[in-house]
Design a protein around this motif. Structure first.
Motif, PDB file in Angstrom:
ATOM      1  N   THR A  30      49.643  37.589  47.266  1.00 41.92           N
ATOM      2  CA  THR A  30      49.689  39.037  47.059  1.00 41.92           C
ATOM      3  C   THR A  30      49.296  39.784  48.317  1.00 41.92           C
ATOM      4  O   THR A  30      49.848  40.843  48.623  1.00 41.92           O
ATOM      5  CB  THR A  30      48.704  39.441  45.934  1.00 41.92           C
ATOM      6  OG1 THR A  30      48.767  38.468  44.912  1.00 41.92           O
ATOM      7  CG2 THR A  30      49.023  40.797  45.376  1.00 41.92           C
ATOM      8  N   TYR A  49      41.135  42.216  39.461  1.00 39.63           N
ATOM      9  CA  TYR A  49      42.561  42.333  39.182  1.00 39.63           C
ATOM     10  C   TYR A  49      43.037  43.767  39.407  1.00 39.63           C
ATOM     11  O   TYR A  49      44.062  43.998  40.053  1.00 39.63           O
ATOM     12  CB  TYR A  49      42.857  41.883  37.741  1.00 39.63           C
ATOM     13  CG  TYR A  49      44.339  41.815  37.477  1.00 39.63           C
ATOM     14  CD1 TYR A  49      45.100  40.770  38.010  1.00 39.63           C
ATOM     15  CD2 TYR A  49      44.986  42.798  36.736  1.00 39.63           C
ATOM     16  CE1 TYR A  49      46.459  40.714  37.802  1.00 39.63           C
ATOM     17  CE2 TYR A  49      46.346  42.746  36.525  1.00 39.63           C
ATOM     18  CZ  TYR A  49      47.083  41.706  37.065  1.00 39.63           C
ATOM     19  OH  TYR A  49      48.434  41.657  36.875  1.00 39.63           O
ATOM     20  N   MET A  50      42.259  44.731  38.906  1.00 38.73           N
ATOM     21  CA  MET A  50      42.710  46.124  38.974  1.00 38.73           C
ATOM     22  C   MET A  50      42.576  46.738  40.362  1.00 38.73           C
ATOM     23  O   MET A  50      43.321  47.641  40.715  1.00 38.73           O
ATOM     24  CB  MET A  50      41.905  46.964  37.971  1.00 38.73           C
ATOM     25  CG  MET A  50      42.287  46.679  36.538  1.00 38.73           C
ATOM     26  SD  MET A  50      41.392  47.732  35.385  1.00 38.73           S
ATOM     27  CE  MET A  50      39.779  46.986  35.366  1.00 38.73           C
ATOM     28  N   THR A  51      41.598  46.269  41.162  1.00 31.97           N
ATOM     29  CA  THR A  51      41.353  46.943  42.440  1.00 31.97           C
ATOM     30  C   THR A  51      41.807  46.136  43.654  1.00 31.97           C
ATOM     31  O   THR A  51      41.739  46.636  44.777  1.00 31.97           O
ATOM     32  CB  THR A  51      39.857  47.258  42.615  1.00 31.97           C
ATOM     33  OG1 THR A  51      39.132  46.036  42.519  1.00 31.97           O
ATOM     34  CG2 THR A  51      39.367  48.225  41.561  1.00 31.97           C
ATOM     35  N   TYR A  68      47.335  32.623  44.733  1.00 31.79           N
ATOM     36  CA  TYR A  68      47.994  33.816  44.215  1.00 31.79           C
ATOM     37  C   TYR A  68      47.488  35.074  44.930  1.00 31.79           C
ATOM     38  O   TYR A  68      48.276  35.942  45.317  1.00 31.79           O
ATOM     39  CB  TYR A  68      47.763  33.928  42.703  1.00 31.79           C
ATOM     40  CG  TYR A  68      48.423  35.123  42.091  1.00 31.79           C
ATOM     41  CD1 TYR A  68      49.814  35.238  42.090  1.00 31.79           C
ATOM     42  CD2 TYR A  68      47.672  36.149  41.531  1.00 31.79           C
ATOM     43  CE1 TYR A  68      50.434  36.342  41.545  1.00 31.79           C
ATOM     44  CE2 TYR A  68      48.283  37.265  40.979  1.00 31.79           C
ATOM     45  CZ  TYR A  68      49.660  37.348  40.988  1.00 31.79           C
ATOM     46  OH  TYR A  68      50.272  38.457  40.454  1.00 31.79           O
ATOM     47  N   ILE A  86      44.324  42.945  43.169  1.00 31.31           N
ATOM     48  CA  ILE A  86      45.624  42.310  42.943  1.00 31.31           C
ATOM     49  C   ILE A  86      46.689  43.381  42.659  1.00 31.31           C
ATOM     50  O   ILE A  86      47.753  43.394  43.290  1.00 31.31           O
ATOM     51  CB  ILE A  86      45.536  41.289  41.782  1.00 31.31           C
ATOM     52  CG1 ILE A  86      44.457  40.240  42.065  1.00 31.31           C
ATOM     53  CG2 ILE A  86      46.896  40.635  41.534  1.00 31.31           C
ATOM     54  CD1 ILE A  86      44.737  39.321  43.228  1.00 31.31           C
ATOM     55  N   GLN A  87      46.371  44.287  41.734  1.00 35.01           N
ATOM     56  CA  GLN A  87      47.369  45.293  41.340  1.00 35.01           C
ATOM     57  C   GLN A  87      47.639  46.328  42.421  1.00 35.01           C
ATOM     58  O   GLN A  87      48.762  46.776  42.582  1.00 35.01           O
ATOM     59  CB  GLN A  87      46.912  46.004  40.061  1.00 35.01           C
ATOM     60  CG  GLN A  87      47.264  45.263  38.793  1.00 35.01           C
ATOM     61  CD  GLN A  87      47.006  46.119  37.571  1.00 35.01           C
ATOM     62  OE1 GLN A  87      46.048  46.884  37.532  1.00 35.01           O
ATOM     63  NE2 GLN A  87      47.849  45.979  36.563  1.00 35.01           N
ATOM     64  N   VAL A  88      46.583  46.765  43.115  1.00 33.63           N
ATOM     65  CA  VAL A  88      46.768  47.764  44.168  1.00 33.63           C
ATOM     66  C   VAL A  88      46.206  47.219  45.474  1.00 33.63           C
ATOM     67  O   VAL A  88      45.410  46.282  45.463  1.00 33.63           O
ATOM     68  CB  VAL A  88      46.053  49.100  43.816  1.00 33.63           C
ATOM     69  CG1 VAL A  88      46.646  49.713  42.567  1.00 33.63           C
ATOM     70  CG2 VAL A  88      44.565  48.896  43.657  1.00 33.63           C
ATOM     71  N   SER A  89      46.620  47.806  46.569  1.00 31.55           N
ATOM     72  CA  SER A  89      46.129  47.332  47.862  1.00 31.55           C
ATOM     73  C   SER A  89      44.686  47.768  48.062  1.00 31.55           C
ATOM     74  O   SER A  89      44.291  48.858  47.654  1.00 31.55           O
ATOM     75  CB  SER A  89      46.978  47.883  48.991  1.00 31.55           C
ATOM     76  OG  SER A  89      46.353  47.603  50.232  1.00 31.55           O
TER      77      SER A  89
END
Lengths: 118, 125
Positions: free
Chosen positions: A109, B42-44, A105, B46-49
């Motif tokens: 991404t 996840y926050m640094t 995953y 997956i969510q943002v580059s």
């Protein structure tokens, strides 16, 4: 290494991922903390990290953290419950599945960013 | 020293409960770190580059006391958890007493410096 089964691999991978994460953490604290030396110093490091090798490395760190986290939970369950010991092998396969899925995953991404240069 | 063969011998030879306390610490800090670190990734990542972690963005984020606390908690817990974990490996694989002494000395010094650096950085903005 003796000829152990799943439990032995679980132990070895736990150590290796732990040491890899610690090495990453020490470097990460330095490179993020380097903002105290000013914008130019920080951005020089940050731009080096845009090289594909470092960005792909993040996928492996993510998989390593997921493995270490869930195998750690497996260890805690083994320590405190009898069923945990009885099902440690099945739990390890579940941990490995989670590791592979989250690694894929993360790669999924990262791929468009890597190809798009973002 | 005579090798302890029973629990009572072992208890008489040890001077403290340090190993038991570290064992408990590894489980408690591990349980907390599962949430903190997976959330952080996840926050640094997956969510943002990861490219978004520019100087301006990082300084802006860490100026917020909530993130300061979150990140410092990870820093402190992960460094203690990781250092103790690496100590287990050092004690397992480095076979002579002098080698263990200097490897640990250098290793603990590096960790202490990184911890001080990270803490100063976090609380200087």
């Amino acid at each position: 290494m003796y000829k152990g089964r799943e439990g032995q691999w679980a132990f070895l991978l736990h150590r290796l991922s732990g040491i890899a994460i610690l090495a990453y953490l020490l470097i990460h604290v330095f490179s993020i903390g380097s903002f105290i030396f000013g914008e130019r110093f920080y951005m020089a490091i940050h731009e080096t990290y845009d090289w594909p090798i470092f960005r792909i490395g993040l996928v492996f760190i993510t998989a390593g953290v997921v493995y270490h986290a869930f195998n750690g939970l497996r260890i805690i369950v083994m320590d405190f419950t009898g069923a945990g010991v009885a099902y440690q092998r099945q739990m390890w396969y579940a941990v490995m599945a989670l590791t592979v899925i989250s690694g894929l995953y993360a790669a999924w991404t990262l791929l468009p960013r890597l190809l798009g240069g973002y | 020293m005579i090798r302890a063969r029973t629990f009572i011998d072992a208890k008489q030879q040890s001077h403290s409960n340090a190993e038991l306390n570290w064992w408990i610490f590894m489980r408690i800090s591990g349980l907390i770190l599962v949430f903190l670190v997976l959330g952080h990734i996840y926050m640094t990542f997956i969510q943002v580059s990861e490219s978004d972690a520019t100087f301006t963005a990082v300084v802006g984020k860490l100026a917020n006391p909530a993130w300061k606390f979150y990140d410092w908690l990870i820093l402190a817990l992960a460094l203690m958890h990781g250092t103790n974990g690496a100590r287990y490996s050092i004690e397992d694989y480095i076979r002579t007493r002098p080698n263990r002494a200097w490897v640990k000395g250098v290793f603990y010094t590096v960790v202490a410096l990184v911890f001080a650096f990270g803490t100063i950085g976090l609380f200087s903005i």
